[in-house]
Design a protein around this motif. Structure first.
Motif, PDB file in Angstrom:
ATOM      1  N   GLY A  20       0.814  -1.208   0.000  1.00 28.29           N
ATOM      2  CA  GLY A  20       0.000   0.000   0.000  1.00 28.29           C
ATOM      3  C   GLY A  20       0.844   1.252   0.000  1.00 28.29           C
ATOM      4  O   GLY A  20       1.797   1.365   0.773  1.00 28.29           O
ATOM      5  N   GLU A  21       0.483   2.146  -0.908  1.00 23.46           N
ATOM      6  CA  GLU A  21       1.203   3.414  -0.998  1.00 23.46           C
ATOM      7  C   GLU A  21       1.070   4.173   0.320  1.00 23.46           C
ATOM      8  O   GLU A  21       0.002   4.234   0.913  1.00 23.46           O
ATOM      9  CB  GLU A  21       0.649   4.257  -2.144  1.00 23.46           C
ATOM     10  CG  GLU A  21       1.526   5.440  -2.498  1.00 23.46           C
ATOM     11  CD  GLU A  21       1.081   6.121  -3.767  1.00 23.46           C
ATOM     12  OE1 GLU A  21       1.226   7.353  -3.835  1.00 23.46           O
ATOM     13  OE2 GLU A  21       0.609   5.422  -4.676  1.00 23.46           O
ATOM     14  N   ASN A  23       2.522   3.382   3.138  1.00 21.78           N
ATOM     15  CA  ASN A  23       2.976   2.597   4.285  1.00 21.78           C
ATOM     16  C   ASN A  23       4.486   2.746   4.409  1.00 21.78           C
ATOM     17  O   ASN A  23       5.204   2.660   3.412  1.00 21.78           O
ATOM     18  CB  ASN A  23       2.598   1.125   4.128  1.00 21.78           C
ATOM     19  CG  ASN A  23       1.130   0.882   4.360  1.00 21.78           C
ATOM     20  OD1 ASN A  23       0.477   1.636   5.083  1.00 21.78           O
ATOM     21  ND2 ASN A  23       0.593  -0.151   3.744  1.00 21.78           N
ATOM     22  N   GLU A 148       7.714  -3.325  -4.709  1.00 22.55           N
ATOM     23  CA  GLU A 148       6.260  -3.172  -4.686  1.00 22.55           C
ATOM     24  C   GLU A 148       5.758  -2.549  -5.990  1.00 22.55           C
ATOM     25  O   GLU A 148       4.740  -2.995  -6.543  1.00 22.55           O
ATOM     26  CB  GLU A 148       5.812  -2.324  -3.501  1.00 22.55           C
ATOM     27  CG  GLU A 148       4.298  -2.186  -3.422  1.00 22.55           C
ATOM     28  CD  GLU A 148       3.805  -1.392  -2.227  1.00 22.55           C
ATOM     29  OE1 GLU A 148       2.618  -1.541  -1.882  1.00 22.55           O
ATOM     30  OE2 GLU A 148       4.589  -0.618  -1.641  1.00 22.55           O
ATOM     31  N   ASN A 152       3.168  -4.304  -8.587  1.00 21.54           N
ATOM     32  CA  ASN A 152       1.917  -3.670  -9.020  1.00 21.54           C
ATOM     33  C   ASN A 152       1.862  -3.538 -10.544  1.00 21.54           C
ATOM     34  O   ASN A 152       0.816  -3.754 -11.154  1.00 21.54           O
ATOM     35  CB  ASN A 152       1.741  -2.307  -8.350  1.00 21.54           C
ATOM     36  CG  ASN A 152       1.463  -2.440  -6.871  1.00 21.54           C
ATOM     37  OD1 ASN A 152       0.982  -3.470  -6.392  1.00 21.54           O
ATOM     38  ND2 ASN A 152       1.791  -1.411  -6.115  1.00 21.54           N
TER      39      ASN A 152
END
Length: 182
Positions: A20-21, A23, A148, A152
């Motif tokens: 999650g962006e 975090n 990440e 994505n």
């Protein structure tokens, strides 16, 4: 949990973040085996982790010292066949490099995706002065964030991996080769 490790003769870093962006990246500097055990309770996603990071984590879990981790790292990088632990391959939930249809380094992905690209510029075979540990940690942070971002970006490749794993009755961490063989 996206993660990456860095290994030097006197420094072992494990940096990780929840998906999650926004975090934050958590830095584990010279973590204990107990701290590694706690981290391993999560679904870990790395980049080329089946062939490197998982084995380093597993070795620390077994009590390897920083020097022993460094020696193991050197054996892995040099291609030694006896540098791996059978149990370590499944430390991760999945390996972004393995499920990616396009095989290239994390650094090349950073450039291709236009995300922050950072080189460390320190010799990997030398101890890191303690005042430089933050610089190494920032480098590792960047790799975690990039892992990440690549995950994505390759969501379609991961979906294909999930379908293949389901058809084969195996896991998304099994290699493309073993899944297609099955």
């Amino acid at each position: 949990i996206f993660y990456d490790v860095e290994v030097f003769p006197n420094l072992f870093l494990v940096n990780w973040k929840a998906a999650g962006e926004g975090n934050p990246v958590v830095r584990m500097i010279n973590p204990t085996p107990t701290e590694i055990e706690d981290l391993m309770r999560f679904k870990l996603v790395g980049f080329n982790c089946r062939r490197y990071d998982n084995h380093i984590l597993y070795a620390r879990l077994m009590g390897y010292t920083n020097e022993q981790l460094y020696n193991l790292s050197q054996k892995i990088v040099s291609g030694s066949k006896n540098a791996f632990f059978g149990e370590a391959y499944n430390v991760s939930y999945t390996d972004v490099y393995d499920f990616a249809a396009k095989k290239q380094s994390l650094k090349k992905w950073e450039i291709e995706l236009g995300i922050h690209h950072q080189e460390l510029g320190l010799p990997w075979d030398q101890p890191v002065p303690e005042e430089m540990w933050t610089k190494v940690a920032e480098y590792c942070d960047n790799d975690v964030i990039a892992t990440e971002a690549v995950f994505n970006h390759l969501k379609g490749d991961f979906t294909a991996r999930e379908i293949l794993a389901n058809l084969a009755g195996m896991t998304v961490n099994d290699t493309t080769n073993s899944l297609t063989t099955r």
